[in-house]
Design a protein around this motif. Structure first.
Motif, mmCIF file in Angstrom:
data_model
loop_
_atom_site.group_PDB
_atom_site.id
_atom_site.type_symbol
_atom_site.label_atom_id
_atom_site.label_comp_id
_atom_site.label_asym_id
_atom_site.label_seq_id
_atom_site.Cartn_x
_atom_site.Cartn_y
_atom_site.Cartn_z
ATOM 1 N N LYS A 32 0.957 -0.969 9.112
ATOM 2 C CA LYS A 32 1.320 0.187 9.938
ATOM 3 C C LYS A 32 1.272 1.482 9.128
ATOM 4 O O LYS A 32 0.877 2.520 9.630
ATOM 5 C CB LYS A 32 2.708 -0.017 10.538
ATOM 6 N N ARG A 33 1.680 1.406 7.862
ATOM 7 C CA ARG A 33 1.635 2.594 7.000
ATOM 8 C C ARG A 33 0.183 2.988 6.722
ATOM 9 O O ARG A 33 -0.158 4.169 6.712
ATOM 10 C CB ARG A 33 2.390 2.309 5.698
ATOM 11 N N LEU A 34 -0.673 2.005 6.498
ATOM 12 C CA LEU A 34 -2.096 2.291 6.309
ATOM 13 C C LEU A 34 -2.692 2.921 7.561
ATOM 14 O O LEU A 34 -3.520 3.830 7.467
ATOM 15 C CB LEU A 34 -2.848 1.013 5.927
ATOM 16 N N HIS A 35 -2.271 2.453 8.717
ATOM 17 C CA HIS A 35 -2.741 3.049 9.973
ATOM 18 C C HIS A 35 -2.319 4.510 10.057
ATOM 19 O O HIS A 35 -3.062 5.350 10.580
ATOM 20 C CB HIS A 35 -2.199 2.279 11.177
ATOM 21 N N ASP A 36 -1.138 4.836 9.553
ATOM 22 C CA ASP A 36 -0.678 6.225 9.543
ATOM 23 C C ASP A 36 -1.573 7.091 8.657
ATOM 24 O O ASP A 36 -1.727 8.285 8.895
ATOM 25 C CB ASP A 36 0.774 6.300 9.054
ATOM 26 N N LEU A 37 -2.188 6.467 7.659
ATOM 27 C CA LEU A 37 -3.109 7.163 6.770
ATOM 28 C C LEU A 37 -4.555 7.090 7.278
ATOM 29 O O LEU A 37 -5.475 7.508 6.580
ATOM 30 C CB LEU A 37 -3.018 6.566 5.363
ATOM 31 N N ASN A 38 -4.733 6.540 8.476
ATOM 32 C CA ASN A 38 -6.041 6.357 9.112
ATOM 33 C C ASN A 38 -6.941 5.423 8.292
ATOM 34 O O ASN A 38 -8.144 5.625 8.191
ATOM 35 C CB ASN A 38 -6.728 7.699 9.373
ATOM 36 N N LEU A 39 -6.316 4.385 7.702
ATOM 37 C CA LEU A 39 -7.041 3.391 6.919
ATOM 38 C C LEU A 39 -6.876 2.017 7.557
ATOM 39 O O LEU A 39 -5.916 1.771 8.290
ATOM 40 C CB LEU A 39 -6.504 3.354 5.484
ATOM 41 N N THR A 40 -7.770 1.129 7.243
ATOM 42 C CA THR A 40 -7.724 -0.217 7.795
ATOM 43 C C THR A 40 -6.569 -1.014 7.209
ATOM 44 O O THR A 40 -6.221 -0.869 6.034
ATOM 45 C CB THR A 40 -9.048 -0.958 7.547
ATOM 46 N N GLY A 41 -5.994 -1.872 8.012
ATOM 47 C CA GLY A 41 -4.898 -2.724 7.576
ATOM 48 C C GLY A 41 -5.318 -3.774 6.563
ATOM 49 O O GLY A 41 -4.470 -4.340 5.867
ATOM 50 N N TRP A 42 -6.608 -4.040 6.463
ATOM 51 C CA TRP A 42 -7.086 -5.028 5.498
ATOM 52 C C TRP A 42 -6.774 -4.622 4.059
ATOM 53 O O TRP A 42 -6.700 -5.468 3.170
ATOM 54 C CB TRP A 42 -8.599 -5.256 5.665
ATOM 55 N N LEU A 43 -6.573 -3.332 3.842
ATOM 56 C CA LEU A 43 -6.217 -2.873 2.496
ATOM 57 C C LEU A 43 -4.856 -3.397 2.056
ATOM 58 O O LEU A 43 -4.520 -3.353 0.872
ATOM 59 C CB LEU A 43 -6.245 -1.343 2.429
ATOM 60 N N SER A 44 -4.072 -3.918 2.992
ATOM 61 C CA SER A 44 -2.768 -4.489 2.632
ATOM 62 C C SER A 44 -2.917 -5.688 1.701
ATOM 63 O O SER A 44 -1.970 -6.056 1.001
ATOM 64 C CB SER A 44 -1.985 -4.880 3.877
ATOM 65 N N LEU A 45 -4.103 -6.276 1.658
ATOM 66 C CA LEU A 45 -4.340 -7.400 0.747
ATOM 67 C C LEU A 45 -4.257 -6.971 -0.719
ATOM 68 O O LEU A 45 -4.100 -7.806 -1.609
ATOM 69 C CB LEU A 45 -5.705 -8.041 1.041
ATOM 70 N N LEU A 46 -4.321 -5.656 -0.970
ATOM 71 C CA LEU A 46 -4.166 -5.154 -2.336
ATOM 72 C C LEU A 46 -2.767 -5.438 -2.882
ATOM 73 O O LEU A 46 -2.555 -5.398 -4.095
ATOM 74 C CB LEU A 46 -4.452 -3.653 -2.389
#
Length: 169
Positions: A90-104
């Motif tokens: 959800k935080r990545l979505h706020d940054l207009n980025l894909t949620g797949w980056l959460s795997l980092l």
């Protein structure tokens, strides 16, 4: 978009939508505290129930005991990481980025800098491809600031301790 109406209809535990920095920080802290409390309760209950019958001279028995404690804690860690991933998406979505980056979050060292980015990056003010921005509730902002202040104090204490240690060596 009014805060009261949107917060009542908003599902914080779904990967859809967005959350602000303050909401991310506050709910990450709340999830960590709840996980820690549950782990402490389960571990202390398990330890108090079984430690009296434990033969401290038998290393195999101690190993089996510690493995069973870890087995009890594993579901709590999994649930805690689930919520951390949801909040991160959800935080990545706020940054207009894909949620797949959460795997980092699962890559050592990178996860530290990624977490700092999530804490400090300013989200999109207007709507983006993930929806309208969710305004942080006042208590979420207060909890986030308390967490930030505590982390700054902990950092200062750690630097001070390291400086004291350096003078001893």
């Amino acid at each position: 978009m009014t805060t009261s109406n949107s917060s009542l209809k908003y599902n914080l535990f779904s990967p859809q939508g967005r959350i602000s920095r303050a909401t991310y920080i506050a709910w990450s802290l709340i999830a960590a505290i709840i996980s820690l409390i549950i782990l402490l309760i389960l571990s202390s209950a398990f330890l108090s129930a079984d430690i009296s019958s434990l033969d401290l001279q038998n290393s195999e028995e101690i190993s089996t005991f510690l493995n069973s404690v870890s087995f009890i804690q594993l579901p709590i860690y999994i649930i805690g990481y689930y919520f951390l991933i949801i909040f991160t998406i959800k935080r990545l979505h706020d940054l207009n980025l894909t949620g797949w980056l959460s795997l980092l979050l699962f890559i050592p060292l990178i996860n530290f800098f990624f977490g700092l980015y999530l804490f400090f990056a300013k989200g999109n003010i207007s709507s983006n491809k993930f929806g309208e921005p969710r305004v942080a509730l006042s208590w979420e902002t207060a909890v986030a600031w308390i967490y930030i202040i505590i982390m700054c104090l902990v950092g200062l204490i750690m630097v001070s301790a390291l400086m004291q240690l350096a003078t001893l060596l």
